[in-house]
Write a protein that holds these residues in place. Structure first.
Motif, PDB file in Angstrom:
ATOM      1  N   HIS A  45       0.877  -1.181   0.000  1.00  0.00           N
ATOM      2  CA  HIS A  45       0.000   0.000   0.000  1.00  0.00           C
ATOM      3  C   HIS A  45       0.913   1.230   0.000  1.00  0.00           C
ATOM      4  O   HIS A  45       2.040   1.172   0.457  1.00  0.00           O
ATOM      5  CB  HIS A  45      -0.800   0.203   1.292  1.00  0.00           C
ATOM      6  CG  HIS A  45      -1.648  -0.890   1.806  1.00  0.00           C
ATOM      7  ND1 HIS A  45      -1.815  -2.102   1.208  1.00  0.00           N
ATOM      8  CD2 HIS A  45      -2.417  -0.915   2.936  1.00  0.00           C
ATOM      9  CE1 HIS A  45      -2.664  -2.824   1.950  1.00  0.00           C
ATOM     10  NE2 HIS A  45      -3.033  -2.136   2.996  1.00  0.00           N
ATOM     11  N   ILE A  46       0.330   2.349  -0.431  1.00  0.00           N
ATOM     12  CA  ILE A  46       0.898   3.667  -0.137  1.00  0.00           C
ATOM     13  C   ILE A  46      -0.092   4.353   0.791  1.00  0.00           C
ATOM     14  O   ILE A  46      -1.280   4.455   0.479  1.00  0.00           O
ATOM     15  CB  ILE A  46       1.069   4.481  -1.439  1.00  0.00           C
ATOM     16  CG1 ILE A  46       2.069   3.792  -2.363  1.00  0.00           C
ATOM     17  CG2 ILE A  46       1.493   5.917  -1.124  1.00  0.00           C
ATOM     18  CD1 ILE A  46       3.444   3.611  -1.768  1.00  0.00           C
ATOM     19  N   PHE A  47       0.388   4.767   1.974  1.00  0.00           N
ATOM     20  CA  PHE A  47      -0.478   5.426   2.956  1.00  0.00           C
ATOM     21  C   PHE A  47      -0.379   6.939   2.824  1.00  0.00           C
ATOM     22  O   PHE A  47       0.685   7.478   2.501  1.00  0.00           O
ATOM     23  CB  PHE A  47      -0.060   5.025   4.371  1.00  0.00           C
ATOM     24  CG  PHE A  47      -0.301   3.576   4.675  1.00  0.00           C
ATOM     25  CD1 PHE A  47      -1.531   3.139   5.153  1.00  0.00           C
ATOM     26  CD2 PHE A  47       0.703   2.633   4.474  1.00  0.00           C
ATOM     27  CE1 PHE A  47      -1.759   1.794   5.426  1.00  0.00           C
ATOM     28  CE2 PHE A  47       0.488   1.292   4.745  1.00  0.00           C
ATOM     29  CZ  PHE A  47      -0.744   0.866   5.222  1.00  0.00           C
ATOM     30  N   VAL A  48      -1.479   7.620   3.118  1.00  0.00           N
ATOM     31  CA  VAL A  48      -1.538   9.079   3.018  1.00  0.00           C
ATOM     32  C   VAL A  48      -0.944   9.696   4.295  1.00  0.00           C
ATOM     33  O   VAL A  48      -1.505   9.506   5.390  1.00  0.00           O
ATOM     34  CB  VAL A  48      -2.984   9.557   2.825  1.00  0.00           C
ATOM     35  CG1 VAL A  48      -3.040  11.081   2.741  1.00  0.00           C
ATOM     36  CG2 VAL A  48      -3.611   8.912   1.581  1.00  0.00           C
ATOM     37  N   ALA A  49       0.173  10.412   4.143  1.00  0.00           N
ATOM     38  CA  ALA A  49       0.816  11.048   5.301  1.00  0.00           C
ATOM     39  C   ALA A  49      -0.184  11.951   6.014  1.00  0.00           C
ATOM     40  O   ALA A  49      -1.008  12.610   5.380  1.00  0.00           O
ATOM     41  CB  ALA A  49       2.042  11.860   4.851  1.00  0.00           C
ATOM     42  N   GLY A  50      -0.111  11.977   7.337  1.00  0.00           N
ATOM     43  CA  GLY A  50      -0.979  12.844   8.124  1.00  0.00           C
ATOM     44  C   GLY A  50      -2.266  12.191   8.563  1.00  0.00           C
ATOM     45  O   GLY A  50      -2.994  12.749   9.389  1.00  0.00           O
ATOM     46  N   ASP A  51      -2.566  10.995   8.061  1.00  0.00           N
ATOM     47  CA  ASP A  51      -3.799  10.312   8.482  1.00  0.00           C
ATOM     48  C   ASP A  51      -3.759  10.067   9.989  1.00  0.00           C
ATOM     49  O   ASP A  51      -2.727   9.689  10.556  1.00  0.00           O
ATOM     50  CB  ASP A  51      -3.943   8.985   7.728  1.00  0.00           C
ATOM     51  CG  ASP A  51      -5.306   8.345   7.962  1.00  0.00           C
ATOM     52  OD1 ASP A  51      -6.136   8.395   7.043  1.00  0.00           O
ATOM     53  OD2 ASP A  51      -5.542   7.810   9.072  1.00  0.00           O
TER      54      ASP A  51
END
Lengths: 297, 297
Positions: B238-244
């Protein structure tokens, strides 16, 4: 261990730590301890075996099929626990087995909370197609005190290896069952047929597991007892028939040596008269010995 | 340890030995090792926690309900494995993570074997009610070699946190999905919306477990990738969204720091022109780095 293995184990450790940490806020402290231990042991199993994705998928499928095999009258997860030895282990961790008392073993799935009340000497065999048998003995405390009024809840499979609830077409309700009250000397006696060994159900996922493990599904022949008496810890146990071919390989690991009893071939006119049976018959004679516990206020 | 505890542990050890011995005749040696390790760890868990009969019954009921919650479109046992960290652990034990390459993480339950084939630059967002976003980068080998023709299978939840298969009433089939082939420089780019964090299903036994453990059910926002290229090990990640908000508490423990990417707010006419989007938009830009493996004969 290679460097690559060490890196993998460190990464695996990190996953385990996260999973354990996620349980910190569990409100019930006992549940927190149980879940934490579960995660640690489950992860240790996977790391030790280097469980693969394909094996994990097989395990998911097996557990799903086990859950889906459960119905109102069948509990395949209990059966799974039984054949993995977990049921007997939990029994062993908590069963009463003070020195000199009768050892406990598993309850099993065929106990009924309401069994027919019978008189001492009655027969629990309502069909009469098995080998005639008398079961007798005394209920006593470990110090030898006899326990008049002790109550025995008894149940067993018939000579074909089935409990009444499994074969309602050929066995009347209550066949192989009875609740007896010991006499003034703590004595008990009842007539029955010699029970047979029988296979646990093998048409579900647990049967598949047993076949893969090269294991037979048989339980050695036995009679179940729950003995209760005032001032004593109740004991839930079986009496196993000595000589049964499966005593060393009970599919659910419930045999304890002390619970194996001779069902002695008997041809004795005075005993036959005493018990109201025709010669020849088999006779199992043993004491049930309970642990005295402090009376509750 | 008291004498009584020692006696109990010795009796418990005897049960474990019997259960392990019963597996000796398992024909498949790998299955024998797995079952043996399973019995040892399961028994060690019960002994360590002194699991009671009542707790064992609760566990039986929970596993039964988990199996019975499974349907053609829901796999509650996988969900259970996920929230206990087992799925991520198995992934960690076998995922490719050679130095300098993109780390892998779990596949998850929403991958489809046939996703729509799209052109570089296409949008996978067929609804258009989310925050516009461009994802771009290069696929390369760990030594820097660019990998033209590499294939990316991409899937994600929409701005409301649902995959197309979960909401067929409001999302057309293939929404949030696409298969892309990298260009002559290994480059990839596609348009989408910024994914949202979402809860795993909580209306079954796993939801009950999460609530008892005081855990939220959220997964941090992410986009799934499977990257494949000739001569290289494929990577599922996966690529996770920074700041989540849930990056530190993913319900299924799948976050790795290296997989967190900035989705940078962008307002740049030349970039907007290059990617065919209107300003402002968010831009995630990263390389997918694969491990070279020996070609098969």
């Amino acid at each position: 261990m290679t460097t690559e293995d060490a890196v993998t184990e460190a990464a695996a450790d990190a996953v385990t730590r996260q999973a354990v940490d996620s349980l910190r806020a569990t409100a019930d402290p006992r549940l927190r301890d149980l879940l934490t231990a579960l995660v640690r042991h489950l992860h240790a199993f996977a790391v030790e075996t280097r469980l693969t994705q394909a094996e994990w998928e097989q395990a998911i499928d097996f557990l799903t099929a086990t859950g889906q095999a459960c119905t109102d009258t069948r509990q395949e997860f209990i059966l799974l626990s039984d054949v993995l030895g977990l049921s007997m282990l939990v029994e062993t961790l908590h069963g009463h087995s003070a020195p000199g008392t009768t050892e406990s073993t598993v309850l099993g799935p065929f106990h009924l909370t309401k069994s027919p009340v019978r008189e001492l000497g009655d027969s629990i065999d309502l069909v009469g197609d098995g080998e005639p048998c008398v079961v007798s003995g005394r209920v006593r405390s470990a110090d030898g005190t006899l326990l008049p009024g002790a109550v025995l809840d008894v149940w067993q499979a018939d000579t074909h290896g089935f409990y009444d609830v499994q074969r309602p077409d050929v066995q009347p309700p209550g066949n192989g069952r009875g609740v007896f009250t010991a006499d003034a000397e703590g004595g008990f006696r009842f007539r029955t047929c010699v029970p047979s060994s029988y296979p646990i159900p093998t048409d579900g996922p647990v049967g598949t597991l047993l076949r893969a493990a090269g294991r037979h599904p048989y339980r050695p022949a036995h009679i179940h007892f729950i003995a209760t008496a005032d001032g004593h810890a109740p004991v839930t146990t079986h009496i196993f028939v000595a000589g049964d071919a499966h005593l060393d390989s009970d599919a659910v690991f419930a045999v304890k040596d002390s619970l194996v009893q001779d069902f002695t071939p008997t041809d004795d006119p005075s005993l036959a008269r005493e018990f109201g049976v025709a010669n020849p018959f088999r006779h199992a004679c043993f004491d049930l010995v309970l642990e005295r516990v402090p009376e509750r206020e």
